[in-house]
Design a protein around this motif. Structure first.
Motif, mmCIF file in Angstrom:
data_model
loop_
_atom_site.group_PDB
_atom_site.id
_atom_site.type_symbol
_atom_site.label_atom_id
_atom_site.label_comp_id
_atom_site.label_asym_id
_atom_site.label_seq_id
_atom_site.Cartn_x
_atom_site.Cartn_y
_atom_site.Cartn_z
ATOM 1 N N SER A 141 24.263 -0.092 -26.883
ATOM 2 C CA SER A 141 25.693 0.074 -27.181
ATOM 3 C C SER A 141 25.413 0.610 -28.652
ATOM 4 C CB SER A 141 26.278 -1.172 -26.866
ATOM 5 O OG SER A 141 25.837 -2.191 -27.819
ATOM 6 N N TRP A 142 26.972 0.675 -29.167
ATOM 7 C CA TRP A 142 27.260 1.085 -30.433
ATOM 8 C C TRP A 142 26.756 -0.259 -31.166
ATOM 9 C CZ3 TRP A 142 27.663 5.056 -33.490
ATOM 10 C CH2 TRP A 142 28.287 6.385 -32.712
ATOM 11 N N ARG A 143 27.205 -1.240 -30.907
ATOM 12 C CA ARG A 143 26.974 -2.548 -31.488
ATOM 13 C C ARG A 143 25.541 -2.848 -31.778
ATOM 14 N NH1 ARG A 143 25.648 -7.489 -30.534
ATOM 15 N NH2 ARG A 143 25.434 -7.129 -28.128
ATOM 16 N N VAL A 144 24.866 -2.481 -30.870
ATOM 17 C CA VAL A 144 23.229 -2.660 -30.751
ATOM 18 C C VAL A 144 22.760 -1.883 -31.971
ATOM 19 C CG1 VAL A 144 21.204 -2.925 -29.715
ATOM 20 C CG2 VAL A 144 23.115 -3.879 -28.862
ATOM 21 N N MET A 145 23.225 -0.625 -31.799
ATOM 22 C CA MET A 145 22.894 0.426 -32.699
ATOM 23 C C MET A 145 23.086 0.139 -34.237
ATOM 24 S SD MET A 145 23.507 4.130 -31.000
ATOM 25 C CE MET A 145 22.758 4.386 -29.456
ATOM 26 N N TRP A 146 24.423 -0.251 -34.511
ATOM 27 C CA TRP A 146 24.743 -0.569 -35.897
ATOM 28 C C TRP A 146 24.142 -1.810 -36.382
ATOM 29 C CZ3 TRP A 146 26.624 2.466 -39.002
ATOM 30 C CH2 TRP A 146 27.517 3.558 -38.576
ATOM 31 N N SER A 147 23.644 -2.705 -35.151
ATOM 32 C CA SER A 147 22.947 -3.983 -35.828
ATOM 33 C C SER A 147 21.707 -3.673 -36.271
ATOM 34 C CB SER A 147 22.857 -4.909 -34.699
ATOM 35 O OG SER A 147 21.966 -5.969 -34.952
ATOM 36 N N CYS A 148 20.828 -2.785 -35.306
ATOM 37 C CA CYS A 148 19.570 -2.471 -35.892
ATOM 38 C C CYS A 148 19.628 -1.516 -37.338
ATOM 39 C CB CYS A 148 18.791 -1.628 -34.736
ATOM 40 S SG CYS A 148 18.604 -2.414 -33.369
ATOM 41 N N LEU A 149 20.428 -0.734 -37.352
ATOM 42 C CA LEU A 149 20.438 0.226 -38.401
ATOM 43 C C LEU A 149 20.653 -0.735 -39.724
ATOM 44 C CD1 LEU A 149 20.564 2.876 -39.963
ATOM 45 C CD2 LEU A 149 23.076 3.079 -39.184
ATOM 46 N N ALA A 150 21.543 -1.870 -39.672
ATOM 47 C CA ALA A 150 22.034 -2.458 -40.761
ATOM 48 C C ALA A 150 20.852 -3.514 -41.181
ATOM 49 C CB ALA A 150 23.353 -3.425 -40.501
ATOM 50 N N HIS A 151 20.035 -3.741 -40.202
ATOM 51 C CA HIS A 151 18.771 -4.648 -40.383
ATOM 52 C C HIS A 151 17.892 -3.673 -41.298
ATOM 53 C CE1 HIS A 151 16.157 -7.924 -39.588
ATOM 54 N NE2 HIS A 151 15.117 -6.882 -39.300
ATOM 55 N N SER A 152 17.759 -2.338 -40.797
ATOM 56 C CA SER A 152 16.749 -1.531 -41.439
ATOM 57 C C SER A 152 17.325 -1.234 -43.067
ATOM 58 C CB SER A 152 16.517 -0.321 -40.774
ATOM 59 O OG SER A 152 16.124 -0.481 -39.307
ATOM 60 N N LEU A 153 18.657 -1.055 -43.306
ATOM 61 C CA LEU A 153 18.891 -0.684 -44.580
ATOM 62 C C LEU A 153 18.688 -2.061 -45.300
ATOM 63 C CD1 LEU A 153 22.354 1.247 -43.736
ATOM 64 C CD2 LEU A 153 20.113 2.113 -44.428
#
Length: 255
Positions: A68-80
């Motif tokens: 989902s978009w939510r999971v993608m954004w969560s992982c991206l935010a974690h990496s940043l």
């Protein structure tokens, strides 16, 4: 002298025109983060299209999984967050400790290829040992590595979904190997991109016809199916790329 040397020299000459950036403390973190995001982008597009395109779903390793978009954004935010809070301060310290020395000449093509492969093989061994220990020792798994196993179906933005210790220790292996082997700065950059690209492919969640494990013969390279199975089963396939260490120690699982 390799016939490919002029191409490498042209590339290195272009890199040297950005001398100010190369000597900036911001360069290493922006280089690694930029390479990671660019290499992730095609697979993100596949993840967005896969629920609607059967041809793409056919190549998914776990066909029923959906990101989902939510999971993608969560992982991206974690990496940043990891890059900003942990990686950037350490790259600044490294910049003060070891200022970049940039020779005028590019490496020979054979030397560059040999050094990059040597760095990759050394990283593969280091990761295998690190990874095996973090699965065999319960305290290490619970404290450090469990974060990365939040998702049992791999997808590309889960590549760098890990805790600070894992991010920094694996980043240390990747950074120190070119120093140990005395690589040219251009070779070091090429190895970083290669290492990130293979890691991204490992976690992409797709078994594509042109993937690396289909190009390397005799099952010597595990690729995305090899690593996806590790996320699903947990107790096998500890090496990130090649299969020889798992074969040797009896931890190879081929499904």
């Amino acid at each position: 002298m390799s016939t490919q040397l002029p191409l490498l020299q042209s590339l290195w000459d272009w890199v040297l025109t950005h001398d100010a950036w190369l000597h900036s403390p911001f360069f290493p973190v922006l280089f690694s983060l930029g390479a990671y995001l660019l290499l992730c982008l095609p697979y993100v597009v596949l993840d967005l299209l896969s629920p609607h395109v059967e041809l793409i779903r056919r190549h998914k390793i776990q066909e029923r999984s959906h990101v989902s978009w939510r999971v993608m954004w969560s992982c991206l935010a974690h990496s940043l967050y990891n890059h900003a809070v942990f990686i950037f301060p350490l790259t600044v310290l490294h910049w003060y400790w070891r200022r970049a020395s940039l020779p005028a000449e590019a490496p020979g093509a054979l030397r560059a290829a040999g050094d990059a492969v040597a760095c990759l093989l050394l990283f593969d061994f280091q990761y295998f040992v690190w990874h095996t220990l973090h699965h065999k020792v319960p305290w290490l798994y619970r404290t450090f590595h469990k974060v990365h196993h939040k998702y049992t179906a791999t997808f590309v933005l889960s590549t760098e979904y890990s805790g600070a210790w894992e991010t920094l220790s694996l980043g240390f292996f990747a950074a120190v190997n070119p120093m140990i082997l005395g690589c040219h700065p251009l070779t070091e950059m090429l190895f970083f991109v290669l290492n990130i690209a293979l890691s991204v492919e490992d976690h992409c969640g797709y078994d594509l016809p042109w993937a690396t494990h289909h190009l390397v013969p005799f099952g010597l390279y595990g690729g995305a199916p090899h690593h996806d199975l590790h996320h699903l089963k947990f107790k096998s396939n500890y090496a990130p790329y090649f299969t020889h260490w798992d074969r040797l120690f009896g931890t190879l699982h081929e499904d």
